[in-house]
Scaffold this motif. Structure first.
Motif, PDB file in Angstrom:
ATOM      1  N   ALA A  49       0.835  -1.197   0.000  1.00  0.00           N
ATOM      2  CA  ALA A  49       0.000   0.000   0.000  1.00  0.00           C
ATOM      3  C   ALA A  49       0.875   1.255   0.000  1.00  0.00           C
ATOM      4  N   LYS A  50       2.074   1.125   0.572  1.00  0.00           N
ATOM      5  CA  LYS A  50       2.982   2.281   0.563  1.00  0.00           C
ATOM      6  C   LYS A  50       3.661   2.442  -0.793  1.00  0.00           C
ATOM      7  N   LYS A  51       3.876   1.301  -1.473  1.00  0.00           N
ATOM      8  CA  LYS A  51       4.544   1.363  -2.783  1.00  0.00           C
ATOM      9  C   LYS A  51       3.561   1.779  -3.882  1.00  0.00           C
ATOM     10  N   TYR A  52       2.360   1.253  -3.817  1.00  0.00           N
ATOM     11  CA  TYR A  52       1.345   1.561  -4.830  1.00  0.00           C
ATOM     12  C   TYR A  52       0.258   2.413  -4.166  1.00  0.00           C
ATOM     13  N   LYS A  53       0.567   3.700  -4.006  1.00  0.00           N
ATOM     14  CA  LYS A  53      -0.341   4.558  -3.238  1.00  0.00           C
ATOM     15  C   LYS A  53      -1.599   4.918  -4.026  1.00  0.00           C
ATOM     16  N   LYS A  54      -1.435   5.021  -5.346  1.00  0.00           N
ATOM     17  CA  LYS A  54      -2.579   5.478  -6.143  1.00  0.00           C
ATOM     18  C   LYS A  54      -3.257   4.274  -6.796  1.00  0.00           C
ATOM     19  N   LEU A  55      -3.831   4.576  -7.934  1.00  0.00           N
ATOM     20  CA  LEU A  55      -4.472   3.523  -8.742  1.00  0.00           C
ATOM     21  C   LEU A  55      -3.471   2.427  -9.116  1.00  0.00           C
ATOM     22  N   ALA A  56      -3.966   1.273  -9.318  1.00  0.00           N
ATOM     23  CA  ALA A  56      -3.127   0.187  -9.858  1.00  0.00           C
ATOM     24  C   ALA A  56      -4.030  -0.777 -10.620  1.00  0.00           C
ATOM     25  N   ALA A  57      -3.409  -1.530 -11.489  1.00  0.00           N
ATOM     26  CA  ALA A  57      -4.154  -2.616 -12.147  1.00  0.00           C
ATOM     27  C   ALA A  57      -3.565  -3.915 -11.633  1.00  0.00           C
ATOM     28  N   LEU A  58      -4.433  -4.793 -11.199  1.00  0.00           N
ATOM     29  CA  LEU A  58      -3.975  -6.056 -10.642  1.00  0.00           C
ATOM     30  C   LEU A  58      -4.652  -7.202 -11.386  1.00  0.00           C
ATOM     31  N   PHE A  59      -3.853  -8.054 -11.947  1.00  0.00           N
ATOM     32  CA  PHE A  59      -4.387  -9.168 -12.736  1.00  0.00           C
ATOM     33  C   PHE A  59      -4.245 -10.464 -11.941  1.00  0.00           C
ATOM     34  N   THR A  60      -5.341 -11.117 -11.704  1.00  0.00           N
ATOM     35  CA  THR A  60      -5.301 -12.384 -10.969  1.00  0.00           C
ATOM     36  C   THR A  60      -5.080 -13.528 -11.957  1.00  0.00           C
ATOM     37  N   VAL A  61      -4.129 -14.374 -11.605  1.00  0.00           N
ATOM     38  CA  VAL A  61      -3.768 -15.479 -12.497  1.00  0.00           C
ATOM     39  C   VAL A  61      -3.988 -16.802 -11.773  1.00  0.00           C
ATOM     40  N   THR A 117      -4.212  -5.975 -21.733  1.00  0.00           N
ATOM     41  CA  THR A 117      -2.811  -5.869 -21.295  1.00  0.00           C
ATOM     42  C   THR A 117      -2.487  -7.049 -20.379  1.00  0.00           C
ATOM     43  N   GLY A 118      -3.418  -7.308 -19.464  1.00  0.00           N
ATOM     44  CA  GLY A 118      -3.233  -8.448 -18.566  1.00  0.00           C
ATOM     45  C   GLY A 118      -3.211  -9.760 -19.320  1.00  0.00           C
ATOM     46  N   ASN A 119      -4.083  -9.859 -20.298  1.00  0.00           N
ATOM     47  CA  ASN A 119      -4.169 -11.074 -21.110  1.00  0.00           C
ATOM     48  C   ASN A 119      -2.837 -11.355 -21.815  1.00  0.00           C
ATOM     49  N   LEU A 120      -2.274 -10.299 -22.392  1.00  0.00           N
ATOM     50  CA  LEU A 120      -0.995 -10.451 -23.093  1.00  0.00           C
ATOM     51  C   LEU A 120       0.127 -10.776 -22.104  1.00  0.00           C
ATOM     52  N   LEU A 121       0.063 -10.115 -20.946  1.00  0.00           N
ATOM     53  CA  LEU A 121       1.076 -10.362 -19.916  1.00  0.00           C
ATOM     54  C   LEU A 121       1.030 -11.832 -19.478  1.00  0.00           C
TER      55      LEU A 121
ATOM     56  N   VAL B  85      -6.654 -17.846 -31.889  1.00  0.00           N
ATOM     57  CA  VAL B  85      -5.685 -16.843 -31.404  1.00  0.00           C
ATOM     58  C   VAL B  85      -5.976 -16.658 -29.920  1.00  0.00           C
ATOM     59  N   SER B  86      -5.062 -17.101 -29.082  1.00  0.00           N
ATOM     60  CA  SER B  86      -5.384 -17.065 -27.655  1.00  0.00           C
ATOM     61  C   SER B  86      -4.146 -17.130 -26.780  1.00  0.00           C
ATOM     62  N   THR B  87      -4.299 -16.636 -25.551  1.00  0.00           N
ATOM     63  CA  THR B  87      -3.247 -16.851 -24.551  1.00  0.00           C
ATOM     64  C   THR B  87      -3.400 -18.238 -23.944  1.00  0.00           C
ATOM     65  N   GLU B  88      -4.551 -18.824 -24.177  1.00  0.00           N
ATOM     66  CA  GLU B  88      -4.871 -20.157 -23.637  1.00  0.00           C
ATOM     67  C   GLU B  88      -4.035 -21.187 -24.379  1.00  0.00           C
ATOM     68  N   SER B  89      -2.895 -21.550 -23.803  1.00  0.00           N
ATOM     69  CA  SER B  89      -2.002 -22.420 -24.565  1.00  0.00           C
ATOM     70  C   SER B  89      -1.776 -23.774 -23.905  1.00  0.00           C
ATOM     71  N   ALA B  90      -2.703 -24.200 -23.071  1.00  0.00           N
ATOM     72  CA  ALA B  90      -2.585 -25.536 -22.480  1.00  0.00           C
ATOM     73  C   ALA B  90      -2.669 -26.577 -23.593  1.00  0.00           C
ATOM     74  N   GLN B  91      -1.777 -27.563 -23.510  1.00  0.00           N
ATOM     75  CA  GLN B  91      -1.706 -28.560 -24.584  1.00  0.00           C
ATOM     76  C   GLN B  91      -3.049 -29.219 -24.844  1.00  0.00           C
ATOM     77  N   GLU B  92      -3.768 -29.552 -23.749  1.00  0.00           N
ATOM     78  CA  GLU B  92      -5.037 -30.255 -23.947  1.00  0.00           C
ATOM     79  C   GLU B  92      -6.062 -29.362 -24.637  1.00  0.00           C
ATOM     80  N   THR B  93      -5.994 -28.058 -24.364  1.00  0.00           N
ATOM     81  CA  THR B  93      -6.918 -27.127 -25.012  1.00  0.00           C
ATOM     82  C   THR B  93      -6.619 -27.053 -26.508  1.00  0.00           C
ATOM     83  N   ILE B  94      -5.340 -26.925 -26.807  1.00  0.00           N
ATOM     84  CA  ILE B  94      -4.938 -26.813 -28.208  1.00  0.00           C
ATOM     85  C   ILE B  94      -5.287 -28.101 -28.961  1.00  0.00           C
TER      86      ILE B  94
END
Lengths: 483, 124
Positions: A49-61, A117-121, B85-94
């Motif tokens: 919270a001290k490092k990211y004081k403002k807005l942030a985007a957080l991607f759950t994986v 952006t998250g998707n590509l990341l 075209v996807s980030t979904e690259s699990a072998q079973e999915t592909i």
């Protein structure tokens, strides 16, 4: 794997993943990107919270495999607007303005771009972990949070305020924009709840499920529909006469053309021999839209066409009789069948086991389509070649699982046993085919005629044919080529 | 002869990125259609088939793999090549989606060269 080793591996691959993401985005958008890792630290939500004081985007994986559970990728406000603004190609000034004054509402208006952006990341991360860690399962982006996650971290990211986690911070730059902060948050639970043997068991189970699914796959096309799609080659009554009445000019082909024909024929024989010995058929026949299809004016079709139109000029009366030979006298009686629901890999194996260049596709003798080796080669990834093994990815292997019904040639052009070779050759030329199935009166496949069968028949018919291929340097077609 | 293309992705941003990247790849298409999910894509394909479909995996309404299965039952899509075209690259999915009738797979992030490599065989 001991916990410390797992952590070390995760740390290394995390940094590599961010670096790969920079390379990927740089390649996609033609910009410079870079990042510098700062080493992992034990951290809490309070600390972040001290490092990211403002807005942030957080991607759950969501992670499966040796890391089993959720972790989070985070970018600060500057990063959020820089990355999402870049991928939707906002003007530089607008991005700079938003980095300074952008609000949550501005960010939410860009939510689609932030999500992507998250998707590509996550895409870059998954690839790096897949290639770098055999025990890795899969990463899937399951959520995007735009706001200040630390105010209620338990609710927002599933981590209690005082819970310690491993945090790997990085500094990233995009083009000329100032650097911004990003990082990855790994809950400690990720490193303790799963063992390698558990992963193996799960992988075995998943494999078993996958196999069962394949076995139960339905074949949707009905044989009756497929049968209706076959097109029979009909024999025009005047064909031989027309061929014989070609103008005088056409009766004396240029030496270059003759050499081409001879050379092609010789190549065909060589290819046939290769096919016999190494079981690698070299032939082609698909529909117009199929990448593996030779165009009607392709090299072999052109050669056949040259032969058709130059017969009257060929020395010897035998060539005239060649034209009237019937399909049944030159056809291969052995045909190999395969189901349209079978995969490219199964077709390759079947071809090799049967030393076949073509497979009839269908069930119970009902022809649905036809497949050639070149169709199969055209369907699979070039990265399956050993020389490209370094770059081979799961998507490349998956091309072996493509079903034949997707790539087979249909409708299938067929001929009757009594159809003359002149007509067969004419049809091969017109439609860019190198194999015609031969059907009896009942519509059953009783054989096939390929371009190589025609070459062989020609060599057998006319003992003087070899002289056609003579060049100033000598005979191109050696007598031993004739069978 | 130039071909026709359809991009199927629930993200408008990603559709634009794909469109831009396809153009950067040098591949020429007469028309480029867009669809936000599998249902919309199938309706459009039924009315007017295209040569190549670029399709995401995870979409609302109808996922990419579901769309592939249904498209392969449509005679209008007999000659349509479908590339996921996807980030979904699990072998079973592909493997699964390829077995259902997809012709290729491009993982995100991608480059113009990826599109050139995967789509060029379908352009002839």
């Amino acid at each position: 794997m001991p916990q410390t080793d797992v952590k070390t591996q995760v740390e290394e691959l995390s940094v590599e993943s961010f670096e790969t993401f920079c390379e990927d985005i740089a390649g996609m958008f033609g910009i410079d990107m870079d990042c510098t890792a700062q080493g992992p630290v034990a951290e809490t939500s309070k600390g972040l919270a001290k490092k990211y004081k403002k807005l942030a985007a957080l991607f759950t994986v969501q992670s499966t495999g040796i890391l089993d559970g959720d972790f989070h990728l985070v970018v600060d406000k500057e990063g959020l607007f820089t990355l999402s603004g870049t991928i939707v190609m906002l003007p530089e000034k607008r991005i700079l303005d938003m980095r300074k004054k952008g609000t949550q509402q501005d960010a939410e208006e860009l939510d689609d771009a932030v999500g992507e952006t998250g998707n590509l990341l996550v895409g870059s991360w998954d690839r790096v972990f897949r290639e770098g860690w055999s025990e890795h399962g899969h990463f899937l982006q399951t959520g995007t949070f735009i706001g200040v996650p630390w105010s209620d971290s338990q609710e927002n990211i599933g981590i209690a305020e005082d819970e310690e986690f491993m945090y790997i911070p990085l500094e990233m730059t995009v083009g000329e924009f100032p650097a911004f902060q990003c990082g990855v948050i790994f809950p400690e639970s990720l490193f303790t709840e799963k063992t390698a043997s558990d992963v193996e068991d799960e992988a075995t189970e998943a494999e078993s499920v996958n196999e069962n699914e394949e076995v139960s796959e339905e074949i949707t096309e009905t044989p009756a529909e497929a049968a209706a799609e076959t097109e029979e080659v009909s024999e025009p009554e005047s064909q031989p006469e027309e061929t014989a009445e070609l103008p005088q000019d056409d009766q004396q082909p240029e030496q270059a053309e003759l050499e081409e024909v001879a050379s092609e024929t010789q190549s065909a024989d060589v290819a046939e021999e290769t096919q016999d010995s190494a079981t690698v058929p070299v032939s082609l026949e698909t529909e117009d839209t199929d990448p593996g299809r030779e165009q009607a004016n392709g090299v072999v079709s052109q050669s056949i066409e040259n032969m058709v139109h130059s017969f009257p000029s060929l020395p010897g009366e035998e060539m005239k009789s060649f034209l009237t030979l019937q399909a049944q006298s030159v056809m291969q009686k052995k045909v190999v069948w395969i189901s349209s629901g079978d995969s490219v890999q199964q077709a390759m194996t079947t071809m090799q086991e049967n030393d076949a260049g073509y497979l009839m596709v269908g069930e119970n003798g009902v022809l649905e389509g036809i497949i050639s080796w070149v169709d199969l080669i055209g369907a699979i990834s070039v990265y399956l070649k050993p020389v490209f093994a370094k770059w081979r990815r799961p998507a490349d292997d998956a091309t072996l699982q493509i079903r034949l019904k997707v790539i087979m040639t249909r409708p299938v052009r067929t001929a009757r046993p009594e159809t003359s070779l002149a007509v067969i050759m004419e049809n091969m030329c017109q439609h860019g085919l190198r194999c015609l199935p031969i059907l009896d009166d009942g519509g059953a496949v009783i054989g096939q005629v390929t371009a190589f069968d025609i070459f062989k028949a020609m060599l057998n018919t006319d003992s003087e044919f070899a002289t056609v291929g003579q060049s100033p340097q000598g005979t191109l077609l050696q007598p031993q080529d004739s069978e | 002869m130039a071909k026709t293309l359809m991009i199927v992705d629930d993200s408008a941003t990603m559709r634009k990125i794909i469109m831009r990247t396809v153009r950067m790849s040098g591949l020429e298409f007469d028309t480029i259609e867009e669809a936000g999910n599998g249902v919309e894509a199938l309706e459009k394909l039924n009315a007017s088939p295209v040569d190549i479909v670029l399709c995401d995996i995870n979409m609302p309404e109808m996922t990419g793999p579901e769309m592939v299965k249904k498209a392969r039952e449509m005679s209008s899509c007999d000659n349509t090549k479908i590339v996921m075209v996807s980030t979904e690259s699990a072998q079973e999915t592909i493997d699964g989606v390829m077995a259902d009738g997809a012709n290729g797979f491009i993982t995100k992030p991608f480059t113009p060269e990826n599109f050139q490599e995967k789509l060029m065989p379908f352009m002839n």
